[in-house]
Motif scaffolding. Structure first.
Motif, PDB file in Angstrom:
ATOM      1  N   LEU A 123       0.819  -1.208   0.000  1.00 14.54           N
ATOM      2  CA  LEU A 123       0.000   0.000   0.000  1.00 14.54           C
ATOM      3  C   LEU A 123       0.859   1.267   0.000  1.00 14.54           C
ATOM      4  O   LEU A 123       0.537   2.237  -0.675  1.00 14.54           O
ATOM      5  CB  LEU A 123      -0.959  -0.005   1.187  1.00 14.54           C
ATOM      6  N   LYS A 124       1.958   1.263   0.756  1.00 14.19           N
ATOM      7  CA  LYS A 124       2.864   2.421   0.771  1.00 14.19           C
ATOM      8  C   LYS A 124       3.475   2.637  -0.604  1.00 14.19           C
ATOM      9  O   LYS A 124       3.606   3.768  -1.067  1.00 14.19           O
ATOM     10  CB  LYS A 124       3.975   2.222   1.807  1.00 14.19           C
ATOM     11  N   LYS A 125       3.847   1.547  -1.279  1.00 10.64           N
ATOM     12  CA  LYS A 125       4.444   1.642  -2.619  1.00 10.64           C
ATOM     13  C   LYS A 125       3.434   2.222  -3.610  1.00 10.64           C
ATOM     14  O   LYS A 125       3.776   3.100  -4.408  1.00 10.64           O
ATOM     15  CB  LYS A 125       4.913   0.266  -3.097  1.00 10.64           C
ATOM     16  N   ASN A 126       2.196   1.768  -3.554  1.00 13.22           N
ATOM     17  CA  ASN A 126       1.152   2.299  -4.432  1.00 13.22           C
ATOM     18  C   ASN A 126       0.928   3.784  -4.183  1.00 13.22           C
ATOM     19  O   ASN A 126       0.744   4.554  -5.117  1.00 13.22           O
ATOM     20  CB  ASN A 126      -0.166   1.534  -4.246  1.00 13.22           C
ATOM     21  N   GLN A 127       0.965   4.189  -2.912  1.00  9.64           N
ATOM     22  CA  GLN A 127       0.791   5.593  -2.551  1.00  9.64           C
ATOM     23  C   GLN A 127       1.935   6.439  -3.110  1.00  9.64           C
ATOM     24  O   GLN A 127       1.718   7.495  -3.685  1.00  9.64           O
ATOM     25  CB  GLN A 127       0.746   5.708  -1.026  1.00  9.64           C
ATOM     26  N   THR A 128       3.169   5.953  -2.958  1.00  8.38           N
ATOM     27  CA  THR A 128       4.349   6.657  -3.469  1.00  8.38           C
ATOM     28  C   THR A 128       4.291   6.773  -4.983  1.00  8.38           C
ATOM     29  O   THR A 128       4.575   7.838  -5.546  1.00  8.38           O
ATOM     30  CB  THR A 128       5.642   5.931  -3.034  1.00  8.38           C
ATOM     31  N   ASN A 129       3.918   5.701  -5.669  1.00  7.17           N
ATOM     32  CA  ASN A 129       3.819   5.728  -7.127  1.00  7.17           C
ATOM     33  C   ASN A 129       2.788   6.747  -7.591  1.00  7.17           C
ATOM     34  O   ASN A 129       2.996   7.430  -8.597  1.00  7.17           O
ATOM     35  CB  ASN A 129       3.476   4.336  -7.682  1.00  7.17           C
ATOM     36  N   SER A 130       1.687   6.881  -6.888  1.00 11.95           N
ATOM     37  CA  SER A 130       0.658   7.864  -7.247  1.00 11.95           C
ATOM     38  C   SER A 130       1.199   9.277  -7.108  1.00 11.95           C
ATOM     39  O   SER A 130       0.974  10.122  -7.975  1.00 11.95           O
ATOM     40  CB  SER A 130      -0.575   7.706  -6.356  1.00 11.95           C
ATOM     41  N   VAL A 131       1.916   9.545  -6.027  1.00 15.60           N
ATOM     42  CA  VAL A 131       2.492  10.871  -5.820  1.00 15.60           C
ATOM     43  C   VAL A 131       3.494  11.185  -6.931  1.00 15.60           C
ATOM     44  O   VAL A 131       3.484  12.276  -7.506  1.00 15.60           O
ATOM     45  CB  VAL A 131       3.150  10.984  -4.426  1.00 15.60           C
ATOM     46  N   ILE A 132       4.356  10.237  -7.269  1.00 19.29           N
ATOM     47  CA  ILE A 132       5.357  10.442  -8.323  1.00 19.29           C
ATOM     48  C   ILE A 132       4.666  10.730  -9.651  1.00 19.29           C
ATOM     49  O   ILE A 132       5.060  11.638 -10.389  1.00 19.29           O
ATOM     50  CB  ILE A 132       6.300   9.218  -8.431  1.00 19.29           C
ATOM     51  N   PHE A 133       3.607   9.972  -9.970  1.00 20.10           N
ATOM     52  CA  PHE A 133       2.867  10.190 -11.209  1.00 20.10           C
ATOM     53  C   PHE A 133       2.329  11.618 -11.268  1.00 20.10           C
ATOM     54  O   PHE A 133       2.466  12.305 -12.282  1.00 20.10           O
ATOM     55  CB  PHE A 133       1.714   9.184 -11.337  1.00 20.10           C
ATOM     56  N   TYR A 134       1.703  12.093 -10.187  1.00 17.13           N
ATOM     57  CA  TYR A 134       1.132  13.434 -10.180  1.00 17.13           C
ATOM     58  C   TYR A 134       2.213  14.505 -10.274  1.00 17.13           C
ATOM     59  O   TYR A 134       2.005  15.531 -10.919  1.00 17.13           O
ATOM     60  CB  TYR A 134       0.260  13.654  -8.942  1.00 17.13           C
ATOM     61  N   ILE A 135       3.352  14.302  -9.658  1.00 17.45           N
ATOM     62  CA  ILE A 135       4.446  15.276  -9.747  1.00 17.45           C
ATOM     63  C   ILE A 135       4.947  15.368 -11.181  1.00 17.45           C
ATOM     64  O   ILE A 135       5.130  16.460 -11.724  1.00 17.45           O
ATOM     65  CB  ILE A 135       5.589  14.917  -8.766  1.00 17.45           C
ATOM     66  N   ILE A 136       5.163  14.236 -11.834  1.00 23.60           N
ATOM     67  CA  ILE A 136       5.624  14.224 -13.225  1.00 23.60           C
ATOM     68  C   ILE A 136       4.584  14.892 -14.127  1.00 23.60           C
ATOM     69  O   ILE A 136       4.926  15.713 -14.994  1.00 23.60           O
ATOM     70  CB  ILE A 136       5.941  12.782 -13.689  1.00 23.60           C
ATOM     71  N   PHE A 137       3.312  14.571 -13.922  1.00 21.15           N
ATOM     72  CA  PHE A 137       2.236  15.164 -14.712  1.00 21.15           C
ATOM     73  C   PHE A 137       2.233  16.682 -14.547  1.00 21.15           C
ATOM     74  O   PHE A 137       2.114  17.429 -15.519  1.00 21.15           O
ATOM     75  CB  PHE A 137       0.894  14.552 -14.296  1.00 21.15           C
TER      76      PHE A 137
END
Length: 155
Positions: A123-137
């Protein structure tokens, strides 16, 4: 002015466990899983509110208990955004994902499953991946409008 809000996802459940067992497991999941936060319990309204933490937008899981017997718990679970209404497919997708994920953990834990470090790390990994995606976007959007991307498109 038109309202583009979409109906919030909701589903009714009947579990062969007492209400106190279900409430206890909801609190257990909120305590153990990093993506969920117990917000409140309202005995007058027979409800519990849980926050599903997202990268930038959290959602509420509202459990509304009804018609409970000693060995059966009946409730409706509704998922809504913490601010405003559901307005797009992405909100609905996340709401359904939160509903399904929480109910999967709840039913497994009612059957005796205990939250593992693997569950927490996933769950922590999924949360981190979502944050990274939004930052890149966000960086791409900023570059497009302020770094010449729009200018290249107009030429």
């Amino acid at each position: 002015m038109s309202n583009n809000a979409i109906a919030t996802p909701r589903q009714s459940f009947t579990l062969n466990y007492s209400r106190s067992e279900v409430e206890s497991k909801i609190k257990y999941l909120c305590d153990k899983l990093p993506t969920y936060n117990f917000l409140n319990q309202n005995d007058a309204l027979n409800s519990i509110r849980v926050e599903a933490k997202g990268a930038f937008q959290s959602q509420h899981l509202d459990f509304r208990f009804q018609n409970n017997t000693e060995d059966t718990c009946v409730f409706e679970l509704e998922v809504s955004k913490s601010t405003g209404g559901m307005t797009n497919d992405d909100s609905i997708y996340k709401a359904k994902k939160n509903l399904d994920e929480f109910m999967e953990y709840l039913t497994k834990c009612l059957e005796g499953y205990e939250i593992s470090d693997e569950d927490i790390n996933k769950l922590k990994k999924n949360q981190t991946n979502s944050v990274i995606f939004y930052i890149i976007f966000f960086i791409i959007i900023v570059w497009f409008f302020f770094g010449g991307g729009l200018e290249m498109l107009i030429r």
